[in-house]
Scaffold this motif. Structure first.
Motif, PDB file in Angstrom:
ATOM      1  N   GLU A  12       0.850  -1.189   0.000  1.00  0.00           N
ATOM      2  CA  GLU A  12       0.000   0.000   0.000  1.00  0.00           C
ATOM      3  C   GLU A  12       0.887   1.239   0.000  1.00  0.00           C
ATOM      4  O   GLU A  12       1.747   1.394   0.872  1.00  0.00           O
ATOM      5  N   PRO A  13       0.724   2.161  -0.962  1.00  0.00           N
ATOM      6  CA  PRO A  13       1.599   3.346  -1.019  1.00  0.00           C
ATOM      7  C   PRO A  13       1.343   4.274   0.157  1.00  0.00           C
ATOM      8  O   PRO A  13       0.227   4.331   0.703  1.00  0.00           O
ATOM      9  N   PRO A  14       2.365   5.011   0.593  1.00  0.00           N
ATOM     10  CA  PRO A  14       2.196   5.974   1.686  1.00  0.00           C
ATOM     11  C   PRO A  14       1.140   7.028   1.345  1.00  0.00           C
ATOM     12  O   PRO A  14       0.972   7.417   0.180  1.00  0.00           O
ATOM     13  N   THR A  15       0.439   7.455   2.337  1.00  0.00           N
ATOM     14  CA  THR A  15      -0.607   8.476   2.134  1.00  0.00           C
ATOM     15  C   THR A  15      -0.093   9.878   2.423  1.00  0.00           C
ATOM     16  O   THR A  15      -0.834  10.855   2.261  1.00  0.00           O
ATOM     17  N   GLU A  16       1.148   9.989   2.866  1.00  0.00           N
ATOM     18  CA  GLU A  16       1.744  11.301   3.141  1.00  0.00           C
ATOM     19  C   GLU A  16       2.972  11.501   2.267  1.00  0.00           C
ATOM     20  O   GLU A  16       3.723  10.558   2.009  1.00  0.00           O
ATOM     21  N   GLY A  17       3.162  12.753   1.823  1.00  0.00           N
ATOM     22  CA  GLY A  17       4.305  13.072   0.992  1.00  0.00           C
ATOM     23  C   GLY A  17       5.533  13.413   1.817  1.00  0.00           C
ATOM     24  O   GLY A  17       5.508  13.431   3.054  1.00  0.00           O
TER      25      GLY A  17
END
Length: 719
Positions: free
Chosen positions: A318-323
């Motif tokens: 699952e890709p990170p939700t924060e940059g």
């Protein structure tokens, strides 16, 4: 023996009528031609093999072709040297050409003029040799089978299918003489039975390879014989199953079984079939123990629960939700949640998690290079990419987002972190989650193996990414070193127009650095994919264990051999129901119903044992009598029973089943009922069979143990 000057026949005195020249003269002449051809063939093959080994190895397809040819020549040469004249199994006379017998062998053989001396047993021409019966002679007038002992014929059997067959000077035997030969002494290895394959068995051996063929048969019907010979037949007859296409995997129930059948495939000239047990498919199988809790074993037998491994892996994709801000030597670049998502989608479908990591990493670097290029900084993409590769903060964030995962760690987490298991298998109840939890997460049981295998197949090699990074770093260092050398040489070139200026050319720079020799792990030969899988004693496999094999054969081309009545944990459904549930879509059924191995006396006592718990068991009909009744006595008689048998029989093997304290000798094995499955012995001694257990499992163990006997069964009890 020199077969050119000595008779191929060495018949004992009581068979002297079979040695009449009118009966064997044609065979003698034919075997002389075979012997001469064999000598020439061995010399020719030896020369060709030596030449191939001296030839340059080449690269790519050329190297593969050379290796395949060396393997083919070596295999054929070993078979010719191993057998000699006893390559020949027998001969048949066709009604279409009664004057020219066709000799059938383990391999095909032709002399220098092209005259066919032996036809391969797997060829269509040889089918009638095995398949002809008096009801369906398949165009044959007669058939002769040989028994070989130390390279010479010690007996032979003739059958005639038409009145004309008598004109061929046949030595007619009562059929019982051939049947009696099936009860010959056993040894620690399965004896050569190719020459005695029967029509019902041959029909199954030669069946097509598409889909799943189930061969259902009770004890002594030759299921194992069929499974092994079918493996060799399919590799010969079906080019879709060749070694380049994946080859054949043969799965047996346990190691004693594999040891017992180890000589069969090499004796057929087939050394390319991979053999193993389910335990061998994963390294953890070597030390795995039986699951102690039946309820846990039942839960882990589910194919649906094995599917939870996919959810467990996807949790880490699952890709990170924060940059985050990525700092470079030139400027800062924003890496947003959308950028992470795009990078994660770069993983090609079907690529194992750990191996897809490189694809995701490279896409992430591309995104950052492209975003940096939108600014005013004048920096080459190659230099920027190299800088980003060394960015510790970026790599740490990436490693957390797409971590390298070990299969054992992932499965261990399922059994030790209840919240993780509930997330991956939400259908499990609270009690089931509690039962599956254990303190030592990696104390592997046999029931765990399908999960570890599924995880390893889905994750791939955790070292692949690290090896690639180390290799890329080494290549970069080598490029940098060679660039410095080139600069130094150019400075030393006064006019700057010499040949050394070519060192600045990128093409030449590439040729100076070898990027092809990337380090890699040795390929797991059992990982697949295989073109065909043969499974013996298949009735024991759980739904979860079937997933291990389906992963290795995407074509679903299987030969499935078993007996529902010998399933220790019960098998109440049909084969078709079981197999379609676990993932097969094309299932054919074949049945073997004739017991060639077990004497009638033994089956008379074994049949009621299994019918008491499985009334509709497929109990085969024995076609021969051993002449020895089943013995009964006290467990204290064990030594005397064995001593008497050994004194009376200088050949053959015995097995004690049910007495763990008994120590095996060179001719007497000591096994549990479970480990005796698939084996056979001249004498079987059961010790306290009622102690094997109750219900279906106990009855199956007693039935299996009793039917291992090919001559004599003795049952001893402590009461």
């Amino acid at each position: 023996m020199n077969p050119l000057t000595t008779s191929a026949f060495d018949l004992p005195g009581h068979l002297s009528p079979k040695a009449e020249p009118a009966l064997i003269a044609d065979d003698e002449r034919h075997f002389a031609a075979v012997a001469e051809c064999l000598e020439q063939s061995v010399a020719e093959l030896s020369g060709r093999l030596a030449a191939e080994r001296r030839a340059p190895g080449g690269a790519g397809r050329q190297a593969m072709d050379r290796d395949a040819e060396i393997h083919r020549l070596s295999t054929r040469l070993r078979t010719l040297r191993r057998f000699g004249l006893d390559l020949c199994l027998g001969r048949m006379v066709s009604a279409d050409d009664p004057g020219e017998p066709v000799y059938v062998g383990r391999l095909g053989l032709s002399d220098s003029t092209g005259r066919r001396l032996l036809v391969d047993w797997r060829s269509p021409v040889a089918e009638a040799f095995f398949g002809a019966t008096h009801a369906h002679p398949m165009g044959l007038v007669s058939r002769r089978r040989y028994r070989w002992t130390r390279g010479r014929i010690s007996d032979y059997w003739d059958e005639v299918f038409t009145p004309d067959g008598l004109a061929g000077h046949a030595a007619l035997d009562d059929q019982s003489a051939f049947i009696a030969s099936l009860g010959g002494s056993r040894s620690s290895r399965m004896r050569d039975v190719l020459g005695t394959i029967q029509a019902d068995q041959d029909a199954v051996i030669r069946a097509g390879s598409r889909g799943a063929l189930v061969v259902d048969g009770g004890p002594g019907t030759g299921k194992t014989v069929v499974a092994l010979h079918r493996s060799a037949y399919l590799l010969y007859s079906d080019p879709r199953l060749g070694h380049r296409r994946g080859g054949v995997l043969f799965v047996g129930p346990h190691q004693p079984y594999l040891g017992y059948v180890a000589d069969v495939l090499p004796s057929l000239g087939e050394e390319g079939v991979r053999t193993c047990t389910l335990r061998d498919l994963v390294p953890e199988g070597a030390a795995a123990v039986a699951e102690s809790d039946p309820e846990v074993a039942a839960l882990k037998s589910s194919a649906r629960l094995v599917g939870a491994v996919e959810a467990a892996v996807r949790f880490y994709e699952e890709p990170p939700t924060e940059g985050m801000t990525v700092a470079t030597h030139w400027s800062d670049v924003w890496l947003g949640a959308d950028d992470w998502a795009v990078a994660f989608e770069a993983a090609e479908p079907g690529t194992p998690h750990n191996e897809a990591r490189e694809q995701v990493w490279e896409e992430l670097l591309t995104i950052l290079v492209d975003k940096h290029g939108d600014g005013d900084e004048d920096v080459s993409p190659e230099l920027l990419r190299a800088s980003l590769r060394r960015n510790r903060e970026l790599f740490t964030a990436f490693s957390r987002a797409w971590p390298l995962i070990d299969a054992a760690d992932l499965v261990g987490d399922l059994w030790s972190v209840p919240a993780y298991l509930r997330m991956c298998a939400p259908w499990l109840g609270a009690d089931d989650v509690r039962r599956l939890r254990r303190r030592d997460a990696q104390a592997w049981t046999v029931s765990d193996l399908p999960f570890v295998d599924a995880a390893r197949q889905r994750l791939g090699d955790p070292e692949a990414f690290r090896r690639r990074r180390r290799h890329d770093a080494a290549v970069a260092a080598e490029r940098e070193h060679r660039a410095r050398v080139a600069d130094a040489l150019l400075e030393a070139d006064d006019d700057g127009e010499g040949v050394v200026t070519m060192l600045h050319g990128q093409d030449l720079q590439d040729t100076l650095v070898d990027e092809s020799a990337r380090p890699g792990a040795e390929r797991d030969g059992l990982a697949g994919p295989f073109a065909h899988v043969v499974v013996d004693e298949a009735q024991e496999l759980t739904d979860a264990e079937w997933q291990m094999l389906l992963l290795r054969c995407p074509s679903r081309s299987f030969t499935i051999v078993g007996d529902r009545a010998q399933a220790r944990h019960g098998f109440t459904e049909s084969w078709r129901e079981r197999l379609e549930r676990v993932g097969f879509d094309r299932v054919r059924l074949a049945s073997l119903s004739v017991n060639y191995r077990t004497p009638k006396e033994v089956m008379a006592e074994a049949e009621p044992v299994i019918r008491a718990v499985i009334p509709d068991a497929n109990v085969p009909a024995s076609i021969r009598s051993g002449g020895v009744p089943v013995g009964h006595g006290s467990a204290s008689d064990l030594d005397s029973v064995l001593d008497a048998w050994l004194a009376a029989h200088d050949q053959g093997t015995a097995c004690v089943i049910g007495d763990p304290a008994f120590r095996a000798t060179s001719r007497v094995r000591s096994l549990t009922p479970e480990l005796s499955k698939g084996l056979e012995f001249d004498l079987v001694v059961l010790v306290d069979p009622e102690a094997f257990g109750t219900g279906v499992e106990g009855a199956v163990d007693r039935y299996v143990a009793m039917t291992r006997a090919t001559r004599q069964l003795v049952v001893l009890t402590s009461r």
